[in-house]
Design a protein around this motif. Structure first.
Motif, PDB file in Angstrom:
ATOM      1  N   ASP A 201       0.794  -1.140  -0.059  1.00 14.92           N
ATOM      2  CA  ASP A 201      -0.027   0.038   0.049  1.00 14.92           C
ATOM      3  C   ASP A 201       1.012   1.331  -0.255  1.00 14.92           C
ATOM      4  O   ASP A 201       0.353   2.282   0.003  1.00 14.92           O
TER       5      ASP A 201
ATOM      6  N   TRP B 216       0.076   1.464  -6.496  1.00 12.94           N
ATOM      7  CA  TRP B 216      -0.989   1.302  -5.645  1.00 12.94           C
ATOM      8  C   TRP B 216      -1.818   2.787  -5.716  1.00 12.94           C
ATOM      9  O   TRP B 216      -2.989   2.920  -6.038  1.00 12.94           O
TER      10      TRP B 216
ATOM     11  N   LYS C 220      -5.659   3.311  -7.234  1.00 16.54           N
ATOM     12  CA  LYS C 220      -6.782   3.796  -6.335  1.00 16.54           C
ATOM     13  C   LYS C 220      -7.169   5.052  -7.267  1.00 16.54           C
ATOM     14  O   LYS C 220      -8.615   5.262  -7.374  1.00 16.54           O
TER      15      LYS C 220
ATOM     16  N   ARG D 275      -9.454   4.075 -10.248  1.00 16.17           N
ATOM     17  CA  ARG D 275     -10.598   3.185  -9.949  1.00 16.17           C
ATOM     18  C   ARG D 275     -11.404   4.285  -9.431  1.00 16.17           C
ATOM     19  O   ARG D 275     -12.841   4.269  -9.544  1.00 16.17           O
TER      20      ARG D 275
ATOM     21  N   PRO E 292      -5.300  -8.795  -1.666  1.00 13.27           N
ATOM     22  CA  PRO E 292      -6.337  -7.939  -0.765  1.00 13.27           C
ATOM     23  C   PRO E 292      -6.629  -6.612  -1.203  1.00 13.27           C
ATOM     24  O   PRO E 292      -7.593  -5.917  -1.012  1.00 13.27           O
ATOM     25  N   LEU E 293      -5.341  -5.735  -1.607  1.00 14.38           N
ATOM     26  CA  LEU E 293      -5.591  -4.366  -2.150  1.00 14.38           C
ATOM     27  C   LEU E 293      -6.471  -4.444  -3.450  1.00 14.38           C
ATOM     28  O   LEU E 293      -7.130  -3.623  -3.950  1.00 14.38           O
TER      29      LEU E 293
ATOM     30  N   GLU F 140      -8.446  -6.677  -4.349  1.00 16.66           N
ATOM     31  CA  GLU F 140     -10.016  -7.038  -4.242  1.00 16.66           C
ATOM     32  C   GLU F 140     -10.654  -5.722  -3.346  1.00 16.66           C
ATOM     33  O   GLU F 140     -11.813  -5.580  -3.764  1.00 16.66           O
ATOM     34  N   ARG F 141      -9.954  -4.852  -2.916  1.00 18.38           N
ATOM     35  CA  ARG F 141     -10.677  -3.953  -2.074  1.00 18.38           C
ATOM     36  C   ARG F 141     -11.002  -2.829  -3.351  1.00 18.38           C
ATOM     37  O   ARG F 141     -12.013  -2.202  -3.137  1.00 18.38           O
ATOM     38  N   LEU F 142     -10.256  -2.923  -4.394  1.00 22.70           N
ATOM     39  CA  LEU F 142     -10.767  -1.912  -5.551  1.00 22.70           C
ATOM     40  C   LEU F 142     -11.718  -2.725  -6.444  1.00 22.70           C
ATOM     41  O   LEU F 142     -12.003  -2.187  -7.678  1.00 22.70           O
TER      42      LEU F 142
END
Length: 254
Positions: A17, A22, A26, A29, A50-51, A53-55
């Motif tokens: 992150d 990254w 972000k 997105r 996980p990052l 998937e977060r987006l």
């Protein structure tokens, strides 16, 4: 002011992150782009997945550009899923530690060739695969640094490598401009990333840059992401071939 809704973007280089990639993912997105995000290997996957998937990334794929066939597999997956690509973000670089920490004149031929292959030629390979997926135009972005044009202590062999990357950006932009494909280099000042931690005395460089920058503060990965998102937009369609400084004025001071 602009929207990337409905566009498709491939982001290469997310490690954690704190990665520049990254920050770009972000921002893309947030403006509506749908994402494909890669991770280097099995060791990196638990940090990247996980990052991604977060987006809500639609594709989360392994990619080590030094491994034959992996890059082609990524673009095959994009072709199968989307059939097109609007934005490519290349944010990877590598140099063997022993070559990076030594004098430029002492770097090995093998180390220099490997650094050029992963840091520069991989961008060309990605552009070549992206081109047929951009029939209506698109944007290809890579990440450079001020050490490409000025000698920065301890940056060593990555200076010539980034200079080659910036020249590559200009030539690719000239060749692809008639197809509406723009090519850019993002050039943030020193940022605290995992990749940067491999450079000797990097903390000293960070502190010196913050004090020297016109705004007396360093840019963030979010600042870099904001520029990436703008360059990927329709509003930036007539910009190409640029090296874009995102550094609080670090590059204009002596």
């Amino acid at each position: 002011m602009f929207s990337l809704t409905g566009t498709k973007a491939l982001v290469v280089g997310v490690a954690n992150d704190q990665s520049i990639a990254w920050g770009c993912a972000k921002a893309l997105r947030a403006q509506g782009a749908e994402l494909a995000i890669t991770y280097l290997n099995d060791k990196a996957e638990p940090h990247v997945r996980p990052l991604a998937e977060r987006l809500g990334a639609e594709l989360i794929l392994p990619l080590d550009v030094a491994q034959p066939g992996q890059l082609e597999a990524v673009f095959e997956a994009i072709t199968d899923r989307w059939g097109r690509l609007d934005t490519l973000l290349h944010s990877i670089a590598y140099a063997p530690r022993e070559d990076l920490h030594g004098r430029v004149v002492d770097c090995s031929a093998q180390g220099f060739a490997l650094a050029m292959d992963i840091s520069v030629h991989s961008f060309l390979r990605m552009i070549r695969l992206a081109e047929p997926l951009m029939p209506d135009g698109g944007t290809c972005l890579s990440v450079s640094f001020f050490g490409s044009s000025r000698v920065v202590r301890h940056y060593n062999m990555m200076g010539p490598v980034k200079a080659a990357l910036e020249s590559t950006v200009r030539y690719a932009a000239a060749e692809l401009g008639e197809k509406g494909i723009s090519v850019h280099a993002l050039s943030p000042g020193p940022l605290q990333t995992r990749a940067a931690s491999g450079i000797d005395h990097f903390d000293e460089l960070l502190n010196a840059a913050a004090s020297r920058a016109a705004m007396h503060q360093l840019a963030t990965i979010e600042d870099v992401g904001a520029m990436a998102a703008f360059l990927a937009s329709h509003e930036a369609r007539h910009l190409t071939g640029g090296v874009h400084d995102i550094d609080g004025g670090f590059s204009i001071t002596s």
